[in-house]
Design an enzyme around this catalytic site. Structure first.
Site, PDB file in Angstrom:
ATOM      1  N   GLY A 169       0.835  -1.197   0.000  1.00 39.12           N
ATOM      2  CA  GLY A 169       0.000   0.000   0.000  1.00 39.12           C
ATOM      3  C   GLY A 169       0.868   1.244   0.000  1.00 39.12           C
ATOM      4  O   GLY A 169       2.031   1.225  -0.417  1.00 39.12           O
ATOM      5  N   GLY A 170       0.309   2.328   0.519  1.00 39.31           N
ATOM      6  CA  GLY A 170       1.037   3.599   0.546  1.00 39.31           C
ATOM      7  C   GLY A 170       2.344   3.508   1.314  1.00 39.31           C
ATOM      8  O   GLY A 170       3.242   4.338   1.127  1.00 39.31           O
ATOM      9  N   GLY A 404      24.662  11.446 -30.338  1.00 37.97           N
ATOM     10  CA  GLY A 404      24.168  12.097 -29.123  1.00 37.97           C
ATOM     11  C   GLY A 404      24.685  11.403 -27.877  1.00 37.97           C
ATOM     12  O   GLY A 404      24.957  12.037 -26.847  1.00 37.97           O
ATOM     13  N   ALA A 405      24.841  10.085 -27.968  1.00 37.02           N
ATOM     14  CA  ALA A 405      25.300   9.331 -26.797  1.00 37.02           C
ATOM     15  C   ALA A 405      26.711   9.751 -26.393  1.00 37.02           C
ATOM     16  O   ALA A 405      27.063   9.737 -25.211  1.00 37.02           O
ATOM     17  CB  ALA A 405      25.233   7.837 -27.085  1.00 37.02           C
TER      18      ALA A 405
HETATM   19  C1  HXC Z   1      -2.951  -3.928  12.964  1.00 39.29           C
HETATM   20  C2  HXC Z   1      -1.981  -5.862  12.178  1.00 39.29           C
HETATM   21  C3  HXC Z   1      -1.833  -5.292  10.901  1.00 39.29           C
HETATM   22  C4  HXC Z   1      -2.292  -3.949  10.717  1.00 39.29           C
HETATM   23  C5  HXC Z   1      -1.037  -7.282  10.826  1.00 39.29           C
HETATM   24  N1  HXC Z   1      -1.490  -7.099  12.082  1.00 39.29           N
HETATM   25  N2  HXC Z   1      -1.252  -6.190  10.089  1.00 39.29           N
HETATM   26  N3  HXC Z   1      -2.522  -5.178  13.196  1.00 39.29           N
HETATM   27  N4  HXC Z   1      -2.826  -3.302  11.765  1.00 39.29           N
HETATM   28  N5  HXC Z   1      -2.163  -3.326   9.528  1.00 39.29           N
HETATM   29  C6  HXC Z   1      -1.401  -8.048  13.186  1.00 39.29           C
HETATM   30  C7  HXC Z   1      -2.318  -9.245  13.012  1.00 39.29           C
HETATM   31  O1  HXC Z   1      -3.590  -8.959  13.518  1.00 39.29           O
HETATM   32  C8  HXC Z   1      -1.589 -10.294  13.835  1.00 39.29           C
HETATM   33  O2  HXC Z   1      -1.859 -10.081  15.198  1.00 39.29           O
HETATM   34  C9  HXC Z   1      -0.137  -9.949  13.621  1.00 39.29           C
HETATM   35  O3  HXC Z   1      -0.110  -8.608  13.193  1.00 39.29           O
HETATM   36  C10 HXC Z   1       0.503 -10.809  12.567  1.00 39.29           C
HETATM   37  O4  HXC Z   1      -0.322 -10.798  11.421  1.00 39.29           O
HETATM   38  P1  HXC Z   1      -0.715 -12.143  10.654  1.00 39.29           P
HETATM   39  O5  HXC Z   1      -1.802 -11.804   9.723  1.00 39.29           O
HETATM   40  O6  HXC Z   1      -0.952 -13.241  11.631  1.00 39.29           O
HETATM   41  O7  HXC Z   1       0.647 -12.453   9.893  1.00 39.29           O
HETATM   42  P2  HXC Z   1       0.853 -13.034   8.445  1.00 39.29           P
HETATM   43  O8  HXC Z   1      -0.040 -14.231   8.233  1.00 39.29           O
HETATM   44  O9  HXC Z   1       2.315 -13.216   8.290  1.00 39.29           O
HETATM   45  O10 HXC Z   1       0.350 -11.896   7.437  1.00 39.29           O
HETATM   46  C11 HXC Z   1       0.973 -10.647   7.404  1.00 39.29           C
HETATM   47  C12 HXC Z   1       0.157  -9.674   6.562  1.00 39.29           C
HETATM   48  C13 HXC Z   1      -1.316  -9.624   7.108  1.00 39.29           C
HETATM   49  C14 HXC Z   1       0.137 -10.120   5.107  1.00 39.29           C
HETATM   50  C15 HXC Z   1       0.853  -8.323   6.651  1.00 39.29           C
HETATM   51  O11 HXC Z   1      -1.247  -9.448   8.518  1.00 39.29           O
HETATM   52  C16 HXC Z   1      -2.095  -8.518   6.516  1.00 39.29           C
HETATM   53  O12 HXC Z   1      -2.595  -8.632   5.382  1.00 39.29           O
HETATM   54  N6  HXC Z   1      -2.250  -7.453   7.284  1.00 39.29           N
HETATM   55  C17 HXC Z   1      -3.059  -6.314   6.891  1.00 39.29           C
HETATM   56  C18 HXC Z   1      -2.338  -5.523   5.871  1.00 39.29           C
HETATM   57  C19 HXC Z   1      -3.096  -4.288   5.519  1.00 39.29           C
HETATM   58  O13 HXC Z   1      -4.136  -4.356   4.887  1.00 39.29           O
HETATM   59  N7  HXC Z   1      -2.589  -3.181   6.042  1.00 39.29           N
HETATM   60  C20 HXC Z   1      -3.151  -1.900   5.774  1.00 39.29           C
HETATM   61  C21 HXC Z   1      -2.679  -1.548   4.402  1.00 39.29           C
HETATM   62  S1  HXC Z   1      -3.031   0.050   3.956  1.00 39.29           S
HETATM   63  P3  HXC Z   1      -1.807 -11.264  16.283  1.00 39.29           P
HETATM   64  O14 HXC Z   1      -2.253 -10.610  17.544  1.00 39.29           O
HETATM   65  O15 HXC Z   1      -2.727 -12.306  15.771  1.00 39.29           O
HETATM   66  O16 HXC Z   1      -0.403 -11.726  16.335  1.00 39.29           O
HETATM   67  C22 HXC Z   1      -1.668   0.852   4.377  1.00 39.29           C
HETATM   68  C23 HXC Z   1      -1.760   2.255   3.977  1.00 39.29           C
HETATM   69  C24 HXC Z   1      -0.555   3.021   4.318  1.00 39.29           C
HETATM   70  O17 HXC Z   1      -0.795   0.345   4.949  1.00 39.29           O
HETATM   71  C25 HXC Z   1      -0.822   4.373   3.765  1.00 39.29           C
HETATM   72  C26 HXC Z   1       0.280   5.297   3.941  1.00 39.29           C
HETATM   73  C27 HXC Z   1      -0.053   6.625   3.367  1.00 39.29           C
END
Ligand code: HXC
Length: 510
Positions: A169-170, A404-405
């Site tokens: 993502g971002g 040119g290069a």
């Molecule tokens: C809060 C999160 C989290 C998040 C993971 N966790 N991502 N908690 N916010 N964004 C937590 C999970 O709940 C879990 O907690 C622990 O971290 C490990 O995650 P798992 O899913 O068990 O690990 P894994 O299977 O390895 O998968 C990792 C992952 C997945 C692919 C990153 O967690 C995931 O898809 N997370 C969400 C990603 C996402 O959509 N993020 C927002 C994107 S938008 P526990 O307590 O069970 O250990 C973004 C915008 C930024 O980031 C913009 C900037 C301008």
């Protein structure tokens, strides 16, 4: 008193465990090190000083007040790499997936501010699930604050990102604005939208690795500069890279002890260029033979291999090298190689790293793919980068420098300080066959006449002396003496002072 001291130790002990032994174990099982293990490997032993170990998030939604781990998913601080100061943050995937909260972002910003103020590189070890979902817009704001600092720090202190887990993502835009991105094979990925969204929107089926893994970004997109087998290798390579770089734009790169005679002759270089001008040879051989101790740190090895970029040292001082590679696409410039080299040249200029350019370029790559892709604009980037660079610039033409290069590749006309050519250099508007086909089109049916015309053109132009007569080449040098000549040239330029006229900023064709 003893109790209080013990309390501190206990608190520290808990903080050091991050998300706890079970999650650290899970991290190890994926072949990944923990945030703290990574810092230990990156920095000199015992040099790490931590900031904000006890910072905790302030979120009260979704029952979050019951879970406030010390450190909030990122370890930050400073230490040294071979005795030189660096600031570091290392996201801790064991704490809420290393997700970025308001306070997590503030911790990163704090060390970035310190780095800018005190003039030392920032190294970010990224391993994060992105914005902390429970915190909503506060988390996005935290990213924004980090982005702003990436921009402020750009060109002030070197910024290095290592992607050691998810980065989606971002969130990708913070590393994207840093100077170098390293990735770890199989355990890291970067993409703006993941495989599920891609499937929904475009119906393409692709794995996370294919979409944004280390090989994708080092070979296809050029988002990343290098891919490494595992965390340990990546961190060791960051240490090696930092050794080449100045701490900030207020300093010159470090001078390392060297044991290689700067006047070393390399007789084998006299036969590096083959007799047949269409036969390739490996430009890397020349780079390795020029460098102190043959040490070359290549950047973007796997992308646009028709141009080589990287760092060497001459007399212990860092030099940025840009070199055409005749082994790939005959060393032509094209969109990718122009972008790759332009970014490298601009990095070197921003951080006062002198530039050595090794030229064997038959021109720009023809084709609709190139023209439609904007080779005009991308080629202009390299031209522009060389022309605006005020660092010492030394150029050696080994063979072809056409059209040119020729002008683009740090020619005299782009402000190079020393322009050397080997006797094998051919500096001309184009190759002899192409020239004769245009100049003597009516004689083309007559092989004998055409052959004579080609010989005539070659004799006149396929050499460095016409350019040398005009002073565009300062000296025609023996290939074997190149290290000595180039080292002396850079030594004579150590006090070079040149600045471009004041402007708010330039308008490079992006
Ligand atoms: C809060 C999160 C989290 C998040 C993971 N966790 N991502 N908690 N916010 N964004 C937590 C999970 O709940 C879990 O907690 C622990 O971290 C490990 O995650 P798992 O899913 O068990 O690990 P894994 O299977 O390895 O998968 C990792 C992952 C997945 C692919 C990153 O967690 C995931 O898809 N997370 C969400 C990603 C996402 O959509 N993020 C927002 C994107 S938008 P526990 O307590 O069970 O250990 C973004 C915008 C930024 O980031 C913009 C900037 C301008």
């Amino acid at each position: 008193m003893k109790d209080i001291l013990q309390q501190l130790e206990d608190r520290r002990q808990t903080a050091r465990l991050g998300g706890g032994p079970r999650r650290i174990e899970a991290q190890h099982a994926k072949g990944k090190l923990s945030a703290r293990e990574r810092i230990e490997l990156l920095l000199d032993e015992g040099s790490f000083e931590e900031f904000d170990m006890f910072v905790a998030h302030r979120c009260i939604d979704f029952g979050m007040q019951a879970d406030r781990p010390a450190g909030d998913g990122v370890v930050t601080g400073w230490g040294t790499i071979n005795g030189r100061l660096v600031y570091v943050f290392s996201q801790d995937f064991t704490v809420m997936g290393g997700s970025v909260s308001e306070t997590h972002g503030a911790k990163i910003c704090k060390i970035m501010d310190m780095a800018i103020q005190n003039g030392a590189p920032v190294i970010g070890l990224n391993d994060s699930g992105g914005a902390r979902i429970q915190e909503g817009v506060a988390s996005l704001a935290a990213y924004g604050d980090v982005f702003q600092r990436n921009i402020t720090a750009s060109g002030v202190v070197p910024q290095i990102s290592v992607i050691m887990g998810p980065c989606a993502g971002g969130a990708v835009y913070s590393p994207a604005m840093t100077d170098f991105i390293f990735m770890v094979k199989d355990s890291s990925y970067m993409f703006v939208t993941g495989p599920d969204v891609v499937k929904t929107v475009t119906n393409e089926v692709v794995t996370a690795e294919e979409l944004g893994g280390a090989l994708t970004h080092t070979r296809k997109s050029s988002v990343a500069d290098a891919a490494f087998e595992n965390d340990v290798e990546a961190l060791i390579e960051v240490r090696r890279l930092v050794d080449f770089l100045p701490l900030s734009n207020r300093e010159t790169p470090p001078v390392r002890p060297f044991f290689d005679d700067p006047a070393r002759l390399e007789p084998s270089l006299d036969t590096l260029v083959p007799d047949n001008p269409n036969t390739p040879y490996d430009m890397k051989e020349l780079i390795l033979k020029l460098a102190d101790e043959g040490d070359f740190y290549e950047i973007q090895t796997e992308f646009a291999k028709n141009i080589i970029t990287g760092f060497i040292r001459l007399e212990g001082r860092t030099v940025g090298v840009v070199a055409n590679q005749p082994m790939v696409l005959a060393g032509c410039l094209d969109i990718d190689s122009s972008r790759k080299a332009a970014r490298f040249v601009r990095f070197c200029d921003a951080f006062e790293i002198p530039l050595l350019t090794l030229v064997d370029v038959p021109g720009f790559l023809p084709g609709t793919g190139q023209e439609y892709g904007g080779v005009i604009k991308h080629g202009a980037k390299l031209l522009y980068a060389y022309g605006e660079a005020t660092v010492p610039k030394v150029t050696v033409i080994t063979r072809k420098a056409y059209g040119g290069a020729y002008v683009v590749m740090a020619s005299k006309h782009m402000g190079a300080d020393f322009n050397y050519a080997w006797p094998t250099a051919e500096i001309a508007v184009m190759g002899s066959k192409g020239a004769v086909e245009i100049l003597y089109r009516s004689e083309l049916g007559d092989a004998e006449k055409t052959g004579a015309r080609i010989n005539e053109y070659e004799e006149r132009f396929a050499n460095p002396f016409v350019a040398a007569e005009k002073g565009f080449i300062d000296e025609v040098i023996m290939p074997q003496s190149t290290r000595k000549r180039v080292a002396r040239a850079f030594a004579s330029l150590r006090n070079k002072k040149l600045s471009n006229p004041w402007k708010k900023h330039d308008n490079i064709p992006l």
